[in-house]
Every structure is written in structure tokens, then in C-alpha cells.
Design a protein around this motif. Structure first.
Motif, PDB file in Angstrom:
ATOM      1  N   ALA A  11       4.292   6.486  -6.348  1.00  0.00           N
ATOM      2  CA  ALA A  11       3.810   5.346  -7.139  1.00  0.00           C
ATOM      3  C   ALA A  11       4.853   4.232  -7.179  1.00  0.00           C
ATOM      4  O   ALA A  11       4.504   3.049  -7.066  1.00  0.00           O
ATOM      5  N   LEU A  12       6.113   4.590  -7.322  1.00  0.00           N
ATOM      6  CA  LEU A  12       7.179   3.589  -7.343  1.00  0.00           C
ATOM      7  C   LEU A  12       7.264   2.861  -5.999  1.00  0.00           C
ATOM      8  O   LEU A  12       7.389   1.633  -5.962  1.00  0.00           O
ATOM      9  N   CYS A  13       7.152   3.622  -4.911  1.00  0.00           N
ATOM     10  CA  CYS A  13       7.172   2.987  -3.583  1.00  0.00           C
ATOM     11  C   CYS A  13       5.945   2.102  -3.392  1.00  0.00           C
ATOM     12  O   CYS A  13       6.049   1.013  -2.825  1.00  0.00           O
ATOM     13  N   MET A  14       4.792   2.546  -3.884  1.00  0.00           N
ATOM     14  CA  MET A  14       3.574   1.745  -3.742  1.00  0.00           C
ATOM     15  C   MET A  14       3.699   0.445  -4.529  1.00  0.00           C
ATOM     16  O   MET A  14       3.332  -0.619  -4.037  1.00  0.00           O
ATOM     17  N   LEU A  15       4.218   0.525  -5.748  1.00  0.00           N
ATOM     18  CA  LEU A  15       4.412  -0.670  -6.556  1.00  0.00           C
ATOM     19  C   LEU A  15       5.394  -1.627  -5.887  1.00  0.00           C
ATOM     20  O   LEU A  15       5.137  -2.829  -5.784  1.00  0.00           O
ATOM     21  N   SER A  16       6.507  -1.085  -5.400  1.00  0.00           N
ATOM     22  CA  SER A  16       7.503  -1.923  -4.722  1.00  0.00           C
ATOM     23  C   SER A  16       6.931  -2.553  -3.459  1.00  0.00           C
ATOM     24  O   SER A  16       7.145  -3.738  -3.186  1.00  0.00           O
ATOM     25  N   GLY A  17       6.190  -1.763  -2.678  1.00  0.00           N
ATOM     26  CA  GLY A  17       5.587  -2.282  -1.456  1.00  0.00           C
ATOM     27  C   GLY A  17       4.569  -3.379  -1.742  1.00  0.00           C
ATOM     28  O   GLY A  17       4.494  -4.374  -1.016  1.00  0.00           O
ATOM     29  N   THR A  18       3.796  -3.201  -2.811  1.00  0.00           N
ATOM     30  CA  THR A  18       2.818  -4.221  -3.193  1.00  0.00           C
ATOM     31  C   THR A  18       3.513  -5.520  -3.570  1.00  0.00           C
ATOM     32  O   THR A  18       3.076  -6.609  -3.175  1.00  0.00           O
ATOM     33  N   ILE A  19       4.603  -5.407  -4.310  1.00  0.00           N
ATOM     34  CA  ILE A  19       5.356  -6.604  -4.703  1.00  0.00           C
ATOM     35  C   ILE A  19       5.923  -7.303  -3.469  1.00  0.00           C
ATOM     36  O   ILE A  19       5.818  -8.529  -3.330  1.00  0.00           O
ATOM     37  N   VAL A  20       6.503  -6.526  -2.546  1.00  0.00           N
ATOM     38  CA  VAL A  20       7.050  -7.111  -1.320  1.00  0.00           C
ATOM     39  C   VAL A  20       5.938  -7.776  -0.517  1.00  0.00           C
ATOM     40  O   VAL A  20       6.104  -8.894   0.001  1.00  0.00           O
ATOM     41  N   GLY A  21       4.775  -7.119  -0.404  1.00  0.00           N
ATOM     42  CA  GLY A  21       3.650  -7.688   0.330  1.00  0.00           C
ATOM     43  C   GLY A  21       3.136  -8.975  -0.293  1.00  0.00           C
ATOM     44  O   GLY A  21       2.809  -9.939   0.413  1.00  0.00           O
ATOM     45  N   MET A  41       4.899   2.748   2.488  1.00  0.00           N
ATOM     46  CA  MET A  41       5.075   3.982   3.257  1.00  0.00           C
ATOM     47  C   MET A  41       6.468   4.036   3.894  1.00  0.00           C
ATOM     48  O   MET A  41       7.093   5.096   3.935  1.00  0.00           O
ATOM     49  N   ILE A  42       6.953   2.897   4.372  1.00  0.00           N
ATOM     50  CA  ILE A  42       8.301   2.871   4.945  1.00  0.00           C
ATOM     51  C   ILE A  42       9.335   3.197   3.866  1.00  0.00           C
ATOM     52  O   ILE A  42      10.271   3.967   4.096  1.00  0.00           O
ATOM     53  N   MET A  43       9.163   2.612   2.681  1.00  0.00           N
ATOM     54  CA  MET A  43      10.079   2.910   1.571  1.00  0.00           C
ATOM     55  C   MET A  43      10.033   4.390   1.210  1.00  0.00           C
ATOM     56  O   MET A  43      11.065   5.003   0.938  1.00  0.00           O
ATOM     57  N   LEU A  44       8.835   4.963   1.207  1.00  0.00           N
ATOM     58  CA  LEU A  44       8.691   6.379   0.876  1.00  0.00           C
ATOM     59  C   LEU A  44       9.385   7.257   1.915  1.00  0.00           C
ATOM     60  O   LEU A  44      10.057   8.228   1.559  1.00  0.00           O
ATOM     61  N   ILE A  45       9.263   6.909   3.177  1.00  0.00           N
ATOM     62  CA  ILE A  45       9.933   7.682   4.234  1.00  0.00           C
ATOM     63  C   ILE A  45      11.440   7.635   4.047  1.00  0.00           C
ATOM     64  O   ILE A  45      12.122   8.664   4.091  1.00  0.00           O
ATOM     65  N   PHE A  46      11.976   6.433   3.829  1.00  0.00           N
ATOM     66  CA  PHE A  46      13.425   6.315   3.643  1.00  0.00           C
ATOM     67  C   PHE A  46      13.898   7.005   2.364  1.00  0.00           C
ATOM     68  O   PHE A  46      14.932   7.664   2.350  1.00  0.00           O
ATOM     69  N   VAL A  65       4.403  14.588  -2.920  1.00  0.00           N
ATOM     70  CA  VAL A  65       4.408  13.534  -1.906  1.00  0.00           C
ATOM     71  C   VAL A  65       3.447  13.892  -0.777  1.00  0.00           C
ATOM     72  O   VAL A  65       2.685  13.047  -0.302  1.00  0.00           O
ATOM     73  N   LEU A  66       3.446  15.160  -0.354  1.00  0.00           N
ATOM     74  CA  LEU A  66       2.573  15.573   0.739  1.00  0.00           C
ATOM     75  C   LEU A  66       1.096  15.432   0.364  1.00  0.00           C
ATOM     76  O   LEU A  66       0.274  15.081   1.205  1.00  0.00           O
ATOM     77  N   PHE A  67       0.770  15.721  -0.892  1.00  0.00           N
ATOM     78  CA  PHE A  67      -0.624  15.582  -1.326  1.00  0.00           C
ATOM     79  C   PHE A  67      -1.100  14.147  -1.132  1.00  0.00           C
ATOM     80  O   PHE A  67      -2.140  13.897  -0.548  1.00  0.00           O
ATOM     81  N   TRP A  68      -0.306  13.188  -1.607  1.00  0.00           N
ATOM     82  CA  TRP A  68      -0.718  11.792  -1.493  1.00  0.00           C
ATOM     83  C   TRP A  68      -0.569  11.268  -0.077  1.00  0.00           C
ATOM     84  O   TRP A  68      -1.274  10.342   0.326  1.00  0.00           O
ATOM     85  N   SER A  69       0.326  11.857   0.704  1.00  0.00           N
ATOM     86  CA  SER A  69       0.419  11.474   2.109  1.00  0.00           C
ATOM     87  C   SER A  69      -0.870  11.835   2.840  1.00  0.00           C
ATOM     88  O   SER A  69      -1.319  11.109   3.719  1.00  0.00           O
ATOM     89  N   ALA A  70      -1.461  12.968   2.454  1.00  0.00           N
ATOM     90  CA  ALA A  70      -2.738  13.363   3.050  1.00  0.00           C
ATOM     91  C   ALA A  70      -3.852  12.406   2.644  1.00  0.00           C
ATOM     92  O   ALA A  70      -4.842  12.245   3.356  1.00  0.00           O
ATOM     93  N   MET A  71      -3.692  11.743   1.512  1.00  0.00           N
ATOM     94  CA  MET A  71      -4.695  10.799   1.021  1.00  0.00           C
ATOM     95  C   MET A  71      -4.475   9.389   1.577  1.00  0.00           C
ATOM     96  O   MET A  71      -5.237   8.486   1.280  1.00  0.00           O
ATOM     97  N   TYR A  72      -3.442   9.209   2.399  1.00  0.00           N
ATOM     98  CA  TYR A  72      -3.062   7.877   2.864  1.00  0.00           C
ATOM     99  C   TYR A  72      -4.207   7.160   3.577  1.00  0.00           C
ATOM    100  O   TYR A  72      -4.513   6.012   3.269  1.00  0.00           O
TER     101      TYR A  72
END
Length: 134
Positions: A11-21, A41-46, A65-72
Motif C-alpha cells: 500500500a505504501l509503494c502504491m501510494l508513493s507510485g501514484t503520487i510520482v505518477g 511495482m518498481i518501488m516494491l521490488i526494490f 506481498v505475494l498475495f497482492w502480486s498475484a492480484m496485480y
């Protein structure tokens, strides 16, 4: 409890990615989020690679993380469905050409990507301890 930490990291990576986007869209003069999910997703990987390296990424957290990765993919499809497709099509052939170009490039890269790496043995079955942690 640790599964929630994995979901919180996502969720933190998604929020950060949305702000960057959104900021990137604003900088480009576009009234849209430009690549927010991709940045997330890049932030989550790093972030997960860094946590694994530090030894602070327990197996249960990884499960969140894997659960939501499957929902990507369904999430991306849902986000794409809110875009104004009719305007993109009537706005000119460039949208159609870009979509077809991405489709052709993706299809052409499947055989190339499937050859990367060596063949390996399948994973062994999970132990009783691993099953209890999951």
C-alpha cells in the motif's frame, strides 16, 4: 500479523507510485497519472530486495506481498478500464498504433524471455513447518 506488514508495504509503494505518477503527469502537462502503478511495482521490488538483504523480510510478510502480486494483473485491468477509451480511439490512430505496437513487441519478446536462464528442477514440496507459517 506479519501478512499485514506485507500488505502495508504494498500500500505504501502504491501510494508513493501514484503520487510520482500524478507529479509526472503534472510536469508533462497531462491531466492523468503517468505510470503510477509501474512506479509502485518498481518501488516494491526494490523495497523487498532491500529488506531481504537486511534480513528483515519474514516469510509471513512475504506472503502478504505475494498475495497482492498475484492480484496485480486484475488491478491493472481495473485501473485501465477507467480510462476514456472512446476518446483515445476518436482522438486519432496514434492510440491504436501504440496499442498494436505494444502487443506486437510483447508477443515477439515471449520466446526471447523464455530462453533467459537455465532450466531448473521444480521446487520441493513444502514442509509441515512451512505449511503452518502459510
Amino acid at each position: 500479523m506479519m501478512v499485514l506488514y506485507g500488505v502495508a508495504a504494498l500500500a505504501l509503494c502504491m501510494l508513493s507510485g501514484t503520487i510520482v505518477g500524478e507529479l509526472l503527469g503534472l510536469a508533462l502537462g497531462i491531466d492523468a497519472n503517468v505510470g503510477g502503478v509501474g512506479f509502485a511495482m518498481i518501488m516494491l521490488i526494490f523495497a523487498t530486495a532491500w529488506l531481504r538483504k537486511k534480513g528483515k523480510f519474514p516469510k509471513a510478510t512475504e506472503q502478504g506481498v505475494l498475495f497482492w502480486s498475484a492480484m496485480y494483473i486484475p488491478i491493472v485491468i481495473a485501473m485501465a478500464s477507467i480510462q476514456n477509451v472512446a476518446t483515445a480511439i476518436t482522438g486519432g490512430p496514434m492510440a491504436i498504433l501504440a496499442g498494436l505496437g505494444a502487443l506486437v513487441a510483447g508477443a515477439a519478446l515471449v520466446p526471447v524471455l523464455s530462453r533467459i536462464g537455465e532450466r531448473s528442477e521444480p521446487l520441493p514440496p513444502m514442509t509441515e513447518e512451512e505449511l503452518q507459517e502459510a
